[in-house]
Design a protein around this motif. Structure first.
Motif, mmCIF file in Angstrom:
data_model
loop_
_atom_site.group_PDB
_atom_site.id
_atom_site.type_symbol
_atom_site.label_atom_id
_atom_site.label_comp_id
_atom_site.label_asym_id
_atom_site.label_seq_id
_atom_site.Cartn_x
_atom_site.Cartn_y
_atom_site.Cartn_z
ATOM 1 N N LEU A 18 0.825 -1.205 0.000
ATOM 2 C CA LEU A 18 0.000 0.000 0.000
ATOM 3 C C LEU A 18 0.865 1.263 0.000
ATOM 4 C CD1 LEU A 18 -2.892 -0.922 2.478
ATOM 5 C CD2 LEU A 18 -2.943 -0.870 -0.022
ATOM 6 N N TYR A 22 0.565 4.208 -2.733
ATOM 7 C CA TYR A 22 0.481 5.621 -2.341
ATOM 8 C C TYR A 22 1.590 6.434 -3.013
ATOM 9 C CZ TYR A 22 0.852 9.800 0.571
ATOM 10 O OH TYR A 22 0.931 11.114 1.009
ATOM 11 N N GLY A 209 3.723 -2.528 -5.190
ATOM 12 C CA GLY A 209 2.651 -1.539 -5.040
ATOM 13 C C GLY A 209 2.614 -0.564 -6.197
ATOM 14 N N SER A 213 -0.486 -0.204 -8.999
ATOM 15 C CA SER A 213 -1.201 1.071 -9.126
ATOM 16 C C SER A 213 -1.330 1.533 -10.571
ATOM 17 C CB SER A 213 -0.487 2.150 -8.313
ATOM 18 O OG SER A 213 0.747 2.497 -8.921
#
Length: 307
Positions: A18, A22, A209, A213
């Motif tokens: 995560l 981000y 991550g 994304s």
């Protein structure tokens, strides 16, 4: 190992993923930067983690298991190649190539080693390193043949050189020498090796991550081959490997390590080679991303079963 401990280990990795999502959404890590981080991971951090795992005093049982892991790894790859080929007969052309490559080449580096480290520590990394040796060897031979078709003599020499000079292979060789001859390293050198190796887990999860994304999967939601491929990769093949392992005898960390590695999601090389050879590159990226995301669930279940 209790379910709570397993869940905490997987949850820890998921939180790191995560962070990568981000960082990507906020443009802290761009696609170009992520490629640089990947090079740091593969060329520096992972080899140091592999090397550090060998720098301990191991008993004869562990040394024996290292040898057994060679055999287990060879058998596992042969089984996966055969089973994958048979299961993917309904799939045609380039999608079949992508799915077969994804089945055979699992994400040992980004996901496999951090999970082994959290479950078994240094001992698990040693066994995982042996399994990873065959990954590297097959990747630059069988893996390229899947995409390219064949090698000429000059290309074969070039790929063999890549194998021999691969940082992970070199790390295993040096680590094996240290373990066999019980070579003692100075405290400063050992601390440096361990410190660099310790960034492997967080760095690999952040990279994943960022990859997750940037993938758009909406248009592939109606493609039945995605569901079939993911089920084959994350459930059917690991289940077959596990059932075969039951015939070996008493469960051991060496056997469990090979089972865990076989259950890892598709290697990022699936997407990289698909883009290099212009074969269903978006489809490959989806397979890598979806198997990575869902493996957090399937691997958790597997760990509960085998540990």
């Amino acid at each position: 190992m209790g379910l709570l401990v397993i869940l905490e280990s997987v949850l820890s990795l998921f939180i790191m993923i995560l962070v990568g999502v981000y960082a990507s959404k906020k443009k802290i890590i761009t696609t170009k930067m992520n490629k640089g981080l990947t090079n740091i991971l593969i060329q520096i951090a992972l080899p140091f983690m592999i090397l550090s795992s060998f720098i301990y005093t191991y008993d004869n049982t562990i040394r024996s298991n290292v040898v057994k892991t060679f055999y287990y790894s060879i058998i596992t790859y042969i089984v996966i190649i055969i089973v994958s080929y048979l299961l993917l007969l309904p799939i045609k052309r380039d999608k079949k190539t992508i799915l077969h490559f994804a089945n055979v080449f699992m994400n040992t580096g980004y996901v496999g080693f951090p999970i082994l480290n959290s479950i078994y520590g240094a001992e698990g990394i040693v066994y995982g390193s042996i399994f990873n040796m065959f990954f590297v060897i097959l990747l630059w031979t069988y893996g390229l043949v899947l995409f390219k078709g064949s090698f000429d003599k000059k290309e074969l020499k070039k790929e063999l050189k890549k194998i021999l000079l691969n940082p992970s292979i070199i790390a295993v060789c040096i680590g094996a020498i240290i373990m066999i001859f019980n070579i003692q390293l100075s405290g400063g050198l050992l601390s440096s090796i361990e410190a660099i190796g310790n960034i492997t887990g967080p760095l690999s999860m952040i990279i994943i991550g960022v990859i997750l994304s940037n993938v758009k999967i909406k248009k592939y939601l109606i493609d039945w081959t995605i569901y079939y491929g993911v089920t084959t990769k994350l459930i059917i093949i690991p289940a077959i490997i596990y059932l075969i392992s039951l015939s070996v005898g008493e469960p051991s960390k060496a056997i469990n390590t090979v089972i865990i590695m076989s259950a890892m999601p598709a290697s990022a090389m699936t997407s990289i080679l698909a883009e290099s050879f212009d074969k269903e590159k978006e489809y490959a990226a989806v397979i890598v991303s979806v198997t990575t995301l869902l493996s957090l669930v399937t691997v958790t279940v597997l760990l509960k079963i085998i540990i």
